[in-house]
Write a protein that holds these residues in place. Structure first.
Motif, PDB file in Angstrom:
ATOM      1  N   LYS A  60       0.812  -1.208   0.000  1.00  0.00           N
ATOM      2  CA  LYS A  60       0.000   0.000   0.000  1.00  0.00           C
ATOM      3  C   LYS A  60       0.853   1.270   0.000  1.00  0.00           C
ATOM      4  O   LYS A  60       0.489   2.277  -0.582  1.00  0.00           O
ATOM      5  CB  LYS A  60      -0.924   0.007   1.218  1.00  0.00           C
ATOM      6  CG  LYS A  60      -2.204   0.771   1.017  1.00  0.00           C
ATOM      7  CD  LYS A  60      -3.225   0.413   2.089  1.00  0.00           C
ATOM      8  CE  LYS A  60      -4.600   0.968   1.712  1.00  0.00           C
ATOM      9  NZ  LYS A  60      -5.633   0.582   2.699  1.00  0.00           N
ATOM     10  N   ASN A  61       1.977   1.232   0.688  1.00  0.00           N
ATOM     11  CA  ASN A  61       2.843   2.409   0.765  1.00  0.00           C
ATOM     12  C   ASN A  61       4.249   1.991   1.172  1.00  0.00           C
ATOM     13  O   ASN A  61       4.523   0.797   1.349  1.00  0.00           O
ATOM     14  CB  ASN A  61       2.274   3.446   1.752  1.00  0.00           C
ATOM     15  CG  ASN A  61       2.041   2.849   3.121  1.00  0.00           C
ATOM     16  OD1 ASN A  61       2.946   2.290   3.732  1.00  0.00           O
ATOM     17  ND2 ASN A  61       0.813   2.950   3.626  1.00  0.00           N
ATOM     18  N   THR A  78      -1.602  16.240 -10.500  1.00  0.00           N
ATOM     19  CA  THR A  78      -1.327  15.110  -9.604  1.00  0.00           C
ATOM     20  C   THR A  78      -0.394  15.498  -8.456  1.00  0.00           C
ATOM     21  O   THR A  78      -0.101  14.667  -7.603  1.00  0.00           O
ATOM     22  CB  THR A  78      -0.676  13.954 -10.388  1.00  0.00           C
ATOM     23  OG1 THR A  78       0.455  14.465 -11.120  1.00  0.00           O
ATOM     24  CG2 THR A  78      -1.664  13.317 -11.343  1.00  0.00           C
ATOM     25  N   GLU A 115       4.051  11.579  -8.176  1.00  0.00           N
ATOM     26  CA  GLU A 115       2.967  10.787  -7.602  1.00  0.00           C
ATOM     27  C   GLU A 115       2.513   9.683  -8.554  1.00  0.00           C
ATOM     28  O   GLU A 115       1.722   8.824  -8.170  1.00  0.00           O
ATOM     29  CB  GLU A 115       1.791  11.697  -7.250  1.00  0.00           C
ATOM     30  CG  GLU A 115       2.036  12.611  -6.068  1.00  0.00           C
ATOM     31  CD  GLU A 115       3.022  13.743  -6.358  1.00  0.00           C
ATOM     32  OE1 GLU A 115       3.243  14.077  -7.553  1.00  0.00           O
ATOM     33  OE2 GLU A 115       3.589  14.289  -5.399  1.00  0.00           O
ATOM     34  N   LEU A 116       3.004   9.688  -9.783  1.00  0.00           N
ATOM     35  CA  LEU A 116       2.690   8.625 -10.742  1.00  0.00           C
ATOM     36  C   LEU A 116       3.863   7.654 -10.917  1.00  0.00           C
ATOM     37  O   LEU A 116       3.840   6.820 -11.822  1.00  0.00           O
ATOM     38  CB  LEU A 116       2.311   9.236 -12.096  1.00  0.00           C
ATOM     39  CG  LEU A 116       1.028  10.062 -12.118  1.00  0.00           C
ATOM     40  CD1 LEU A 116       0.779  10.615 -13.520  1.00  0.00           C
ATOM     41  CD2 LEU A 116      -0.158   9.228 -11.662  1.00  0.00           C
ATOM     42  N   GLN A 119       7.040   2.902  -7.174  1.00  0.00           N
ATOM     43  CA  GLN A 119       5.590   2.920  -7.351  1.00  0.00           C
ATOM     44  C   GLN A 119       5.254   2.423  -8.758  1.00  0.00           C
ATOM     45  O   GLN A 119       5.747   2.995  -9.741  1.00  0.00           O
ATOM     46  CB  GLN A 119       5.032   4.333  -7.211  1.00  0.00           C
ATOM     47  CG  GLN A 119       5.232   4.976  -5.863  1.00  0.00           C
ATOM     48  CD  GLN A 119       4.620   6.372  -5.866  1.00  0.00           C
ATOM     49  OE1 GLN A 119       3.467   6.571  -5.499  1.00  0.00           O
ATOM     50  NE2 GLN A 119       5.404   7.354  -6.280  1.00  0.00           N
ATOM     51  N   PHE A 147       1.952   0.837 -11.434  1.00  0.00           N
ATOM     52  CA  PHE A 147       0.505   0.947 -11.599  1.00  0.00           C
ATOM     53  C   PHE A 147      -0.009  -0.049 -12.649  1.00  0.00           C
ATOM     54  O   PHE A 147      -0.356   0.342 -13.771  1.00  0.00           O
ATOM     55  CB  PHE A 147       0.139   2.378 -11.995  1.00  0.00           C
ATOM     56  CG  PHE A 147       0.545   3.419 -10.985  1.00  0.00           C
ATOM     57  CD1 PHE A 147      -0.360   3.882 -10.053  1.00  0.00           C
ATOM     58  CD2 PHE A 147       1.848   3.912 -10.966  1.00  0.00           C
ATOM     59  CE1 PHE A 147       0.013   4.842  -9.110  1.00  0.00           C
ATOM     60  CE2 PHE A 147       2.235   4.865 -10.028  1.00  0.00           C
ATOM     61  CZ  PHE A 147       1.311   5.328  -9.096  1.00  0.00           C
ATOM     62  N   TYR A 158      -3.755   0.114  -3.078  1.00  0.00           N
ATOM     63  CA  TYR A 158      -4.782   1.069  -3.472  1.00  0.00           C
ATOM     64  C   TYR A 158      -5.272   0.787  -4.888  1.00  0.00           C
ATOM     65  O   TYR A 158      -4.474   0.490  -5.776  1.00  0.00           O
ATOM     66  CB  TYR A 158      -4.249   2.499  -3.441  1.00  0.00           C
ATOM     67  CG  TYR A 158      -4.131   3.085  -2.051  1.00  0.00           C
ATOM     68  CD1 TYR A 158      -5.273   3.402  -1.313  1.00  0.00           C
ATOM     69  CD2 TYR A 158      -2.877   3.342  -1.487  1.00  0.00           C
ATOM     70  CE1 TYR A 158      -5.171   3.943  -0.042  1.00  0.00           C
ATOM     71  CE2 TYR A 158      -2.770   3.882  -0.219  1.00  0.00           C
ATOM     72  CZ  TYR A 158      -3.923   4.180   0.504  1.00  0.00           C
ATOM     73  OH  TYR A 158      -3.825   4.715   1.761  1.00  0.00           O
ATOM     74  N   TRP A 163      -6.094   2.656  -7.827  1.00  0.00           N
ATOM     75  CA  TRP A 163      -5.692   4.015  -8.176  1.00  0.00           C
ATOM     76  C   TRP A 163      -6.673   4.715  -9.105  1.00  0.00           C
ATOM     77  O   TRP A 163      -7.031   5.863  -8.918  1.00  0.00           O
ATOM     78  CB  TRP A 163      -4.300   3.981  -8.817  1.00  0.00           C
ATOM     79  CG  TRP A 163      -3.703   5.333  -9.032  1.00  0.00           C
ATOM     80  CD1 TRP A 163      -3.656   6.032 -10.201  1.00  0.00           C
ATOM     81  CD2 TRP A 163      -3.074   6.155  -8.053  1.00  0.00           C
ATOM     82  NE1 TRP A 163      -3.022   7.241 -10.015  1.00  0.00           N
ATOM     83  CE2 TRP A 163      -2.655   7.340  -8.689  1.00  0.00           C
ATOM     84  CE3 TRP A 163      -2.815   5.999  -6.685  1.00  0.00           C
ATOM     85  CZ2 TRP A 163      -2.000   8.356  -8.025  1.00  0.00           C
ATOM     86  CZ3 TRP A 163      -2.165   7.010  -6.013  1.00  0.00           C
ATOM     87  CH2 TRP A 163      -1.764   8.181  -6.689  1.00  0.00           C
ATOM     88  N   GLN A 164      -7.125   3.976 -10.134  1.00  0.00           N
ATOM     89  CA  GLN A 164      -7.990   4.608 -11.131  1.00  0.00           C
ATOM     90  C   GLN A 164      -8.903   3.574 -11.784  1.00  0.00           C
ATOM     91  O   GLN A 164      -8.426   2.571 -12.308  1.00  0.00           O
ATOM     92  CB  GLN A 164      -7.134   5.296 -12.205  1.00  0.00           C
ATOM     93  CG  GLN A 164      -7.926   6.057 -13.256  1.00  0.00           C
ATOM     94  CD  GLN A 164      -7.012   6.759 -14.255  1.00  0.00           C
ATOM     95  OE1 GLN A 164      -5.876   7.085 -13.957  1.00  0.00           O
ATOM     96  NE2 GLN A 164      -7.529   6.982 -15.452  1.00  0.00           N
ATOM     97  N   ARG A 217      -2.208   0.613  -7.461  1.00  0.00           N
ATOM     98  CA  ARG A 217      -0.862   1.082  -7.147  1.00  0.00           C
ATOM     99  C   ARG A 217      -0.191   0.093  -6.198  1.00  0.00           C
ATOM    100  O   ARG A 217      -0.759  -0.257  -5.158  1.00  0.00           O
ATOM    101  CB  ARG A 217      -0.894   2.468  -6.496  1.00  0.00           C
ATOM    102  CG  ARG A 217       0.511   3.034  -6.293  1.00  0.00           C
ATOM    103  CD  ARG A 217       0.501   4.368  -5.560  1.00  0.00           C
ATOM    104  NE  ARG A 217       0.283   4.190  -4.134  1.00  0.00           N
ATOM    105  CZ  ARG A 217       0.612   5.120  -3.213  1.00  0.00           C
ATOM    106  NH1 ARG A 217       1.134   6.268  -3.579  1.00  0.00           N
ATOM    107  NH2 ARG A 217       0.373   4.889  -1.934  1.00  0.00           N
TER     108      ARG A 217
END
Length: 343
Positions: free
Chosen positions: A5-6, A84, A142-143, A283, A285, A303, A305-306, A316
């Protein structure tokens, strides 16, 4: 449950915990006036090759952004960021709460360019609109994308011509640097200020704000104190950054996180899935079917993400200093198994 997650779900590097324990009963001054903080600052000065930089340690990334940006901008001035950008997207209006507008531009890869900045600057009506003064970028973004040295230089030179302050958010700086060719000395030379992330790079908490531009250094400590960012037990931060900047510890953390993310990416590609955006940082995606996502959520935290359509979404996945290779391998195995069931 394994978390992707992070990069701050775990505590801290064992070396940092040991350093905190070893110094626990030694008396020191407060508010950064301690030996450990001064040693950390000296180590950072050496790494960036700029002994004239003002360095201030704070507890978190939003605090670093808020204290610096609010200190630099006059009441009628604004900041420019990607849509973003963390200051616009994930800081609960912290900058706006100080009375400063954030002018945003869409950047597909999350990275600003001189042309994108110009699209804001060139449309300003004197007196009737906030005056852009600061450009906010992140490395990594952030991407999960990262800046290259040539891109940073181009941004800095444009900002210099336009009288803009270039500020780099380094919450994930170790990962961003290790993905590209920007080095410490480039950050000192081609930004007015930046910060070095500790929280997402193996520390318990902490970020180091580095102000290269002498004209922005005066009285900054007053803003830190006013906004509650000047810790009485500043040693807590100093001890951690001293540990991170001994030898190549800091960048080695970034290299490891990127390596684990790279293994994840390779396995996901091998399983036949694509990505929302290309990333060489920690990170990533991947785009997965909803049924696969729901199956993976039983054993993994991440997460969504989209949402892309009724059948697919981008998730993510983030690796940390403590991500185990076995966890990466297990995720890939389970992903492939989910994919087989879908077929």
């Amino acid at each position: 449950m394994i978390s992707f997650k992070n990069d701050y779900s775990e505590g801290a590097l064992p070396a940092i915990l040991q350093a905190l324990a070893d110094t626990n009963q030694i008396q020191q001054g407060g508010y950064g006036d301690d030996d450990y903080t001064q040693q950390a600052i000296e180590l950072i000065h050496q790494k960036i090759g700029n002994t004239g930089a003002a360095i201030h340690l704070v507890s978190g990334g939003t605090q670093a952004n808020l204290t610096f940006i609010s200190s630099v901008l006059r009441p009628y001035e604004s900041a420019i960021a990607a849509t973003t950008g963390h200051i616009f997207h994930h800081e609960t209006g912290a900058i706006e709460a100080t009375g400063h507008k954030i002018e945003t531009v869409f950047a597909k890869d999350g990275k600003l360019t001189p042309a994108l900045i110009a699209s804001v600057v060139d449309k300003i009506e004197a007196v009737h609109m906030p005056l852009p003064r600061l450009v906010y970028i992140s490395n990594s973004t952030e991407l999960g994308t990262h800046y290259m040295r040539a891109e940073l230089i181009a941004l800095y030179e444009y900002c210099q011509r336009k009288g803009l302050v270039l500020f780099l958010d380094g919450a994930r700086l170790a990962s961003g640097m290790q993905a590209g060719d920007i080095r410490y000395e480039d950050l000192a030379k081609y930004t007015d200020a930046f910060y070095i992330g500790g929280t997402k790079n193996g520390a318990l908490i902490g970020e180091a704000i580095v102000i290269n531009n002498p004209s922005l250094q005066d009285y900054f400590s007053y803003n830190l104190k006013m906004r509650g960012a000047l810790l009485a037990k500043g040693r807590l931060l100093g001890i951690q950054f001293r540990a991170l900047f001994k030898g190549d510890t800091y960048l080695s953390i970034g290299a490891y996180m990127n390596e684990m993310a790279g293994k994840l990416s390779a396995g996901i590609k091998e399983a036949g899935y694509e990505f929302l955006i290309a990333s060489k940082t920690n990170q990533i995606f991947p785009v997965l079917p909803w049924k696969v996502i729901k199956a993976l959520e039983k054993n993994y935290a991440f997460y969504v993400w989209q949402e892309l359509d009724e059948e697919h979404a981008a998730i993510r996945l983030v690796t940390s200093w403590n991500t185990r290779a076995e966890a990466v391998e297990q995720f890939v195995m389970d992903l492939k198994a989910c994919g087989q069931r879908e077929k």
